[in-house]
Design a protein around this motif. Structure first.
Motif, mmCIF file in Angstrom:
data_model
loop_
_atom_site.group_PDB
_atom_site.id
_atom_site.type_symbol
_atom_site.label_atom_id
_atom_site.label_comp_id
_atom_site.label_asym_id
_atom_site.label_seq_id
_atom_site.Cartn_x
_atom_site.Cartn_y
_atom_site.Cartn_z
ATOM 1 N N HIS A 133 45.509 81.335 31.276
ATOM 2 C CA HIS A 133 44.603 80.214 31.118
ATOM 3 C C HIS A 133 43.702 80.382 29.899
ATOM 4 C CE1 HIS A 133 40.753 81.964 32.286
ATOM 5 N NE2 HIS A 133 41.554 83.099 32.478
ATOM 6 N N GLY A 134 43.188 79.218 29.588
ATOM 7 C CA GLY A 134 42.306 79.327 28.339
ATOM 8 C C GLY A 134 41.416 78.100 28.373
ATOM 9 N N TYR A 135 40.838 77.649 27.290
ATOM 10 C CA TYR A 135 40.130 76.639 27.051
ATOM 11 C C TYR A 135 40.422 75.727 25.927
ATOM 12 C CZ TYR A 135 36.736 79.382 30.048
ATOM 13 O OH TYR A 135 36.138 79.963 30.913
ATOM 14 N N SER A 136 40.446 74.451 26.139
ATOM 15 C CA SER A 136 40.782 73.492 24.990
ATOM 16 C C SER A 136 39.270 72.991 24.774
ATOM 17 C CB SER A 136 41.382 72.504 25.535
ATOM 18 O OG SER A 136 42.752 72.891 25.804
ATOM 19 N N PRO A 148 43.409 82.489 23.993
ATOM 20 C CA PRO A 148 42.550 83.478 24.150
ATOM 21 C C PRO A 148 42.907 84.921 23.342
ATOM 22 C CG PRO A 148 43.786 83.200 26.327
ATOM 23 C CD PRO A 148 44.008 82.113 25.268
ATOM 24 N N ALA A 149 41.912 85.312 22.393
ATOM 25 C CA ALA A 149 42.419 86.445 21.776
ATOM 26 C C ALA A 149 41.900 87.819 22.548
ATOM 27 C CB ALA A 149 41.757 86.410 20.233
ATOM 28 N N ASP A 150 41.032 87.718 23.391
ATOM 29 C CA ASP A 150 40.529 88.600 24.283
ATOM 30 C C ASP A 150 40.338 88.363 25.525
ATOM 31 O OD1 ASP A 150 39.160 90.727 25.140
ATOM 32 O OD2 ASP A 150 37.323 90.593 23.980
ATOM 33 N N GLN A 151 41.207 88.872 26.439
ATOM 34 C CA GLN A 151 41.078 88.273 27.817
ATOM 35 C C GLN A 151 39.716 88.610 28.589
ATOM 36 O OE1 GLN A 151 43.142 86.503 29.770
ATOM 37 N NE2 GLN A 151 44.711 86.437 28.062
ATOM 38 N N ALA A 167 37.156 84.931 24.415
ATOM 39 C CA ALA A 167 37.101 84.624 22.874
ATOM 40 C C ALA A 167 38.410 83.877 22.498
ATOM 41 C CB ALA A 167 36.639 85.551 21.926
ATOM 42 N N SER A 168 38.633 82.683 21.826
ATOM 43 C CA SER A 168 39.820 82.042 21.627
ATOM 44 C C SER A 168 39.886 81.544 20.402
ATOM 45 C CB SER A 168 39.965 80.763 22.660
ATOM 46 O OG SER A 168 39.605 81.288 24.215
ATOM 47 N N GLN A 169 40.940 81.323 19.884
ATOM 48 C CA GLN A 169 41.353 80.961 18.521
ATOM 49 C C GLN A 169 42.325 79.506 18.791
ATOM 50 O OE1 GLN A 169 42.191 84.453 16.967
ATOM 51 N NE2 GLN A 169 40.662 84.428 15.088
ATOM 52 N N GLY A 170 42.166 78.677 17.634
ATOM 53 C CA GLY A 170 43.396 77.777 17.698
ATOM 54 C C GLY A 170 42.783 76.621 16.479
ATOM 55 N N ALA A 171 43.671 75.620 16.641
ATOM 56 C CA ALA A 171 43.628 74.778 15.520
ATOM 57 C C ALA A 171 43.770 73.451 16.135
ATOM 58 C CB ALA A 171 44.479 74.782 14.579
ATOM 59 N N LEU A 172 43.047 72.122 15.597
ATOM 60 C CA LEU A 172 43.429 70.927 16.088
ATOM 61 C C LEU A 172 43.617 70.065 15.134
ATOM 62 C CD1 LEU A 172 42.819 68.872 18.266
ATOM 63 C CD2 LEU A 172 40.254 68.928 17.479
ATOM 64 N N LYS A 173 44.996 69.461 14.879
ATOM 65 C CA LYS A 173 45.334 68.801 13.825
ATOM 66 C C LYS A 173 45.423 67.445 14.151
ATOM 67 C CE LYS A 173 48.430 72.490 13.116
ATOM 68 N NZ LYS A 173 49.871 73.267 12.789
ATOM 69 N N LEU A 174 44.841 66.583 13.153
ATOM 70 C CA LEU A 174 44.764 65.401 13.415
ATOM 71 C C LEU A 174 45.262 64.575 11.832
ATOM 72 C CD1 LEU A 174 40.801 65.195 14.313
ATOM 73 C CD2 LEU A 174 42.683 64.696 15.965
ATOM 74 N N PRO A 175 46.777 64.275 12.071
ATOM 75 C CA PRO A 175 47.291 63.949 10.892
ATOM 76 C C PRO A 175 47.423 62.505 10.729
ATOM 77 C CG PRO A 175 48.953 64.366 12.871
ATOM 78 C CD PRO A 175 47.690 64.750 13.245
ATOM 79 N N PHE A 212 37.164 78.834 16.402
ATOM 80 C CA PHE A 212 37.130 79.809 17.334
ATOM 81 C C PHE A 212 36.065 79.431 18.201
ATOM 82 C CE2 PHE A 212 34.088 83.546 18.671
ATOM 83 C CZ PHE A 212 35.231 84.413 19.078
ATOM 84 N N PHE A 213 36.439 79.502 19.670
ATOM 85 C CA PHE A 213 35.936 79.016 20.926
ATOM 86 C C PHE A 213 35.283 80.188 21.589
ATOM 87 C CE2 PHE A 213 35.688 77.879 25.384
ATOM 88 C CZ PHE A 213 34.734 76.998 25.489
ATOM 89 N N ALA A 214 33.937 80.260 22.063
ATOM 90 C CA ALA A 214 33.492 81.028 22.797
ATOM 91 C C ALA A 214 32.800 80.598 23.909
ATOM 92 C CB ALA A 214 32.094 81.851 21.881
#
Ligand code: HEM
Lengths: 558, 315
Positions: free
Chosen positions: A313-316, A338-341, A345-353, A368-370
Motif C-alpha cells: 500500500h502507499g499514498y497518492s 514507499p521508500a521506507d516501510q 516516506a514515499s517518492q514519486g512523480a506526477l506528470k501533466l503532459p 517526496f511524501f511524508a
C-alpha cells in the motif's frame, strides 16, 4: 532396507558372432537405463539438484526482482553477461536445472514403476520361501520343544496369524505348499504391505507434484496494479503495471473480473509495527453489480480458482493545479512508492503532459511524501507511517517530458535524461503542508490538497495449484507410511533335536523400517516359547485343528 | 498490544539461567566420560551394520560414572524447564507465540534439540554418553544466539498474524531441533569410525568412550527419519501460508530455496543410508551437510540476503 538389487549381468553374454547393430544399440541403451535408474545415480542426482539450487539463492533472480538483476549488471558489468549466458539469473527456469530434475524424475519413474508392478504381484503371491540359513538373518533364534515338528509349526502359525501375518507352509526345498494339505516343515510369514504402498505413493506423488507445477507454469498468469481508493481495474494484461503469464495463456482466456477499491486501512501497533492492512473492495464480471468484501494480508479474495491479493500500500498525494489562464485542474494525483516501510516516506512523480498548448510546456512534479512530516534543517522526513501530518517536498518542472519519444518510462519517476538535456527545467520547489501552495514563475499555483491511499493489488491464476496441494498431501501420507510402518518377514523351520528326541525350531526374521527389531523379535520368540511350552504340557492336539494352513486362501494384507 | 517489560526482563534472566544450567550439565556429562572406564575393546563395528543388539557397547558403567550421567541428565531437564520458561515469558510479555523473530526461533530450535536428546537419553541409556557432545553445542548456540540474534520482545508484523504461524513455524522448529541432534550424532559417528579405524587402543581418547559406531549411526538415522516428515510438513505448510500471504505458494524466495535444498539433502541422506556404496561414512556426511544447510538457512538467509522471510528483527 537393502536396495541393493542382486548384481545384474553387466551385458548380455557375448555371442560368438558380432551382434547386429540394433542389438548393440539396445544393449547400450539398456545399460544406460539401468545405470540411470540405479539408486546410486538417484542419490547423485538428488545432491546435484541441491547444488544446482544454490546459485538461485545467492545471485539475484529475474523471477524475484528484475531491479536487483539490473543493479547487479550495473555493479558487475564484466561478470554479469557471462553469468547471464549460464542462465544464472534464471536458475529455476534454466535448461541445466531442468536437466537435473528431469533426469531425476526419469530415474524415479524407472525405479518406482517396476516396484509398483512387483508390489501388485507380491500382494497376490505367497510369502517367499525361507532362506536356507535362518541363523544368518539379522534376528534369529533356536527353540527346542518336545512337540513333533508339524505341531510346533502349528503353534507358530497360530501365533503369527493372531499378529496378522500372512502365513504359508512349505516342504523344504519344495515350491509353495503343495495342495495335498500336508503340513510342511517350514513356514514363511509376512506383513506390512502398507510400507511399500506408502513408498510407491510417495514417489508417484512427487511426479504428480511436478506435473502440477508444470501445469501452473504453462497455464498460469499473474498481474499487479496499484489502485487508488475509489478506482478499480479489470483483469486484462493491458491494465496491469506488470504481469507475467505462461506460454499457453491467451489474452482472451483471462477470467472476466473487475475489482474496485472502495477503502483501504492500515493499522499500527504503538511501536508502529503494522498490524493489519485491509481493503474493502467490490468485485464482479464487467458490467455486473459488484459484490462487496474485505481482503487483507493472509486473506485474499478467492473466486473460481483466481485470487486477488493486497501485496502493499502507499499514498497518492493530491494536488490542485491552477493555471494563469484561469483553468483549474482539481484532484490530480499519482501513487508515490514507499521508500521506507517503517515510516512510509514515499517518492514519486506526477506528470501533466496535457496542460499547455504545446509539448514544450508540459508540467511535472517530482517529490517526496511524508505521512507525518517534520522538517529538519529544511529537509522533509517522515517519522510515522500514519498520515498524522502529511507533507510533501516537490520540485516542479516545465518542458518536454518525452513521453511520446517511444522509449519506455517509469510512471514513478521523471526521465532524468530530459532534465540533463535541458528539455525539462525546474520551475520551482517547496515543502508543502495540506492547503499550502507553490506558485511558479509564470503564476501557475500548485496546491497540496491531501492524499488518497492506494493498494498494490495482485491478480493470480494458477490452475495447477489444487493439484499440487493434493499431491503434497498424498506425498506426506505416503512418507509417513513409508517411514513409520515396518515390513516384517518371519520364517521358521523344524528339524529333529538329536539330544532330546524332540524338535528344534529355528526362527528368523527380516525387518524393514521401524527402528529396533531386536526387541520385537525377542518378544515374539518369548511368546512362541510360552505357547510351545503350554501346548507341550497339554495332550497333543490333533495336527489338523482350527488354524490349519490354507495355502490357497487369498492373502490378506497386514 | 503493549509489551509487558517486567515479563520480558524475566525472560532474559531465565535465558541466562538456562545457559548456566546447561553448562553445569556439560560438566557433569564430561565427568561421566572422564571417569568412565574404557569399554572392552572387543568391537569394531562395520558401518551401518544396523539391527544387531550388542553393537553399542557403552563404557562400562561404574556406579559413580552412572551417577554423573544421572546428574547431567537431571540438570539438563532443569535447564530445559527454565528454557521453556524463557519462551513462555516471552510469549506472555508480547501476547503472542514466542517465535516471531530469529532470536525466538533459534532459542526454540535449541530447546527442541535438548528435548529430543532427553527423550532419547531416557529411552536409551547409551545415548547419555553423548550428553557432553550435545550440550556443549547447545551452550555455544545459546550464547551465540544471545549475543548476535537478540531482539527485544515486540509485536508481530501483519504478515505473521495468521494461525499458520503456529503450524508452519512450530513444525519447522521441531524439525530443525531434531535434525540438530541427528547431525551431532552423525558427526560423532564420523569421529568414532575414524577412531575405530585407527585401532587407537590407548584409551586416553574421549572418543573411545562414545557409544559404538553402529549405535551412533542408528541414532542419527532414527532422528532423521522422525524429523524428515515433520520438515516436509513444515515446508508444505509454509507453501500453503505463502499462497495466502504472498500470492503464490512457491516463488524461490531465498528461504524457500534453502528449505528445498535442505529437504533434498535429507532425502538424499535417507536414500544414501540404504544404498550400497553410500552406507556408513558417505551417508553420515550427507546428514552433516543437511545440518549445515539448515544452519545456513537460519543465519545467512535471515541476516545477509533479503527476501520475504526477512522478519528477523536483528539490528
Ligand atoms: C525427487 C527425488 C526423490 C526424492 C525426494 C525421494 C525421497 C525419498 C524419501 C524421503 C524416502 C524415504 C527414505 C527412507 O526409507 O528412509 C525414499 C525412499 C525410497 N526411494 Fe526415493 N526419492 C526420490 C527419488 C528416488 C529415485 C530416483 C529412486 C530410485 C532410483 C528412489 C527409490 C527409493 C526407494 C527404493 C526407497 C525406499 C527406501 C526404503 O524403503 O528405505 N527414490 N525416497
Amino acid at each position: 532396507m537393502s536396495t541393493v538389487a542382486p548384481p545384474r549381468p553387466d551385458a548380455a553374454p557375448q555371442p560368438p558372432a558380432r551382434p547386429s547393430l540394433g542389438r548393440r544399440v539396445l544393449d547400450l541403451w539398456l545399460r544406460w537405463w539401468r545405470r540411470l535408474t540405479a539408486m546410486r545415480t538417484a542419490i547423485i542426482l538428488l545432491l546435484l539438484l541441491a547444488l544446482a539450487a544454490i546459485p538461485g539463492s545467492l545471485l539475484p533472480q529475474r523471477s524475484l526482482s528484475q531491479n536487483n538483476v539490473t543493479q547487479y549488471f550495473a555493479d558487475h558489468p564484466a561478470l554479469a553477461p557471462w553469468l547471464d549466458r549460464l542462465y544464472l539469473f534464471d536458475v529455476f527456469s534454466s535448461p541445466w536445472f531442468a536437466a537435473v530434475y528431469l533426469l531425476l524424475f526419469v530415474s524415479l519413474i524407472g525405479c518406482v514403476v517396476p516396484r509398483l508392478v512387483e508390489h501388485v504381484r507380491a500382494l497376490r503371491a505367497a510369502p517367499p520361501p525361507a532362506p536356507r540359513r535362518l541363523l544368518r538373518l539379522p534376528d534369529s533364534a533356536e527353540l527346542t520343544t518336545p512337540l513333533a515338528g508339524p505341531a510346533a509349526l502349528d503353534v507358530v502359525e497360530e501365533e503369527l496369524r493372531v499378529q496378522r501375518f500372512r502365513v504359508v507352509r512349505r516342504e523344504p526345498g519344495a515350491g509353495p505348499a503343495d495342495s495335498a494339505g500336508s503340513s510342511g516343515m517350514e513356514l514363511s510369514a509376512e506383513k506390512g504391505f502398507w510400507k511399500e504402498t506408502g513408498n510407491i505413493l510417495f514417489h508417484l506423488s512427487l511426479v504428480a507434484l511436478l506435473l502440477g507445477l508444470a501445469g501452473g507454469k504453462l497455464w498460469g498468469y499473474e498481474g499487479s496494479i496499484l489502485v487508488t481508493e475509489g478506482q478499480g481495474f479489470c483483469n486484462s494484461f493491458q491494465q496491469y503495471d506488470t504481469y507475467s503469464s505462461g506460454p499457453l495463456v491467451e489474452g482472451a482466456d483471462l477470467t472476466p473480473l473487475c475489482v474496485d477499491l472502495e477503502d483501504f486501512r492500515a493499522e499500527y501497533e504503538e511501536d508502529l509495527t503494522a498490524s493489519s492492512y485491509t481493503a474493502d473492495i467490490t468485485y464482479g464480471a464487467p458490467g455486473e453489480d459488484g459484490r462487496s468484501t474485505t481482503i487483507g494480508v493472509n486473506d485474499p479474495l478467492r473466486v473460481d480458482g483466481d485470487r486477488v491479493y493486497v501485496t502493499g500500500h502507499g499514498y497518492s498525494p493530491r494536488f490542485t493545479v491552477a493555471l494563469p489562464d484561469g483553468r483549474v485542474f482539481e484532484g490530480v494525483s499519482a501513487p508515490f512508492l514507499p521508500a521506507d516501510q517503517a515510516t512510509m516516506a514515499s517518492q514519486g512523480a506526477l506528470k501533466l503532459p496535457d496542460l499547455g498548448a504545446g509539448t514544450d510546456d508540459q508540467l511535472a512534479l517530482e517529490g517526496f511524501f511524508a505521512p507525518t512530516g517534520v522538517l529538519q534543517g529544511g529537509i522533509l522526513t517522515s517519522i510515522d507511517p500514519r498520515p498524522l501530518s502529511p507533507q510533501v517536498a516537490i520540485i516542479a518542472y516545465r518542458g518536454y517530458l518525452g513521453l511520446d519519444s517511444g522509449l519506455p518510462q517509469s510512471v514513478y519517476s521523471l526521465d532524468q535524461s530530459q532534465v540533463e538535456r535541458g528539455r525539462l527545467a525546474e520551475a520551482g520547489r517547496a515543502n508543502l503542508a495540506v492547503g499550502e501552495s507553490l506558485t511558479l514563475d509564470d503564476g501557475t499555483a500548485i496546491t497540496f490538497d491531501g492524499y488518497a491511499q492506494f493498494a498494490a493489488l495482485q491478480f493470480s491464476h494458477d490452475p495447477g495449484q489444487v493439484w499440487v496441494l493434493v499431491s503434497a498431501i498424498s506425498l506426506l501420507l505416503g512418507l509417513l507410511a513409508l517411514l513409520l510402518l515396518r515390513r516384517e518377514r518371519f520364517f521358521a523351520r523344524v528339524g529333529p533335536d538329536p539330544g532330546s528326541g524332540g524338535t528344534v525350531l529355528t526362527v528368523g526374521s527380516l525387518t524393514r523400517g521401524g527402528g529396533e527389531s531386536a526387541a520385537r523379535f525377542a518378544e515374539l520368540t518369548d511368546r512362541l516359547r510360552t505357547a510351545l511350552d503350554a501346548r507341550s504340557t497339554q495332550p497333543p492336539a490333533p495336527s489338523s485343528v482350527g488354524a490349519a494352513p490354507e495355502p490357497e486362501a487369498p492373502p490378506r494384507d497386514r | 498490544m503493549t509489551v509487558d517489560q517486567s515479563l520480558a526482563d524475566l525472560s532474559d534472566t531465565l535465558f541466562s539461567i538456562a545457559v548456566a544450567l546447561y553448562s553445569v550439565a556439560v560438566v557433569a556429562f564430561s565427568a561421566q566420560l572422564a571417569f568412565g572406564r574404557r569399554p572392552a575393546a572387543r568391537q569394531l563395528v562395520g558401518a551401518g551394520a544396523g539391527g544387531g543388539t550388542g553393537d553399542g557397547v557403552a563404557p562400562v558403567e561404574t556406579p559413580s560414572t552412572a551417577r554423573w550421567g544421572l546428574i547431567g541428565l537431571g540438570v539438563t531437564v532443569l535447564g530445559a524447564l527454565v528454557h521453556t520458561g524463557v519462551l513462555l515469558t516471552r510469549g506472555l510479555a508480547a501476547g503472542r507465540l514466542p517465535w516471531g523473530n530469529m532470536y525466538e526461533f533459534a532459542t526454540a530450535v535449541v530447546l527442541v534439540g535438548v528435548v529430543a536428546f532427553l527423550v532419547l537419553a531416557v529411552r536409551t541409556p547409551a545415548v547419555r554418553d553423548i550428553g557432553a557432545f550435545v550440550l556443549a553445542p547447545v551452550v555455544l548456540s545459546l550464547v551465540a544466539i544471545g549475543l548476535f540474534l537478540y531482539a527485544e520482545a515486540g509485536p508481530l508484523v501483519a504478515a505473521l498474524r495468521s494461525s499458520w504461524l503456529a503450524v508452519h513455524v512450530s513444525t519447522a522448529i521441531i524439525g530443525f531441533g531434531i535434525f540438530f541432534v541427528s547431525g551431532i550424532a552423525s558427526v560423532l559417528y564420523l569421529l568414532r569410525v575414524r577412531h575405530d579405524a585407527r585401532g587407537d587402543d590407548a584409551g586416553s581418547s574421549v572418543l573411545s568412550r562414545l557409544p559404538g559406531a553402529a549405535t551412533l549411526d542408528r541414532i542419527a538415522h532414527r532422528t532423521a527419519v522422525f524429523g524428515f516428515p515433520i520438515w516436509t510438513f513444515a515446508v508444505i505448510a509454509g507453501a500453503i501460508w505463502a499462497e495466502s500471504a504472498w500470492g503464490r505458494f512457491w516463488g524461490w524466495d531465498p528461504k524457500e530455496t534453502w528449505a528445498f535444498i535442505a529437504w533434498v539433502v535429507y532425502a538424499g541422506y535417507l536414500h544414501a543410508r540404504t544404498t550400497a556404496g553410500w552406507r556408513g561414512r558417505p551417508s553420515a556426511w550427507v546428514n552433516v551437510i543437511g545440518l549445515v544447510v539448515m544452519v545456513f538457512n537460519l543465519l545467512y538467509v535471515n541476516m545477509v540476503s533479503t527476501g520475504l522471510h526477512s522478519y528477523a528483527g536483528v539490528s
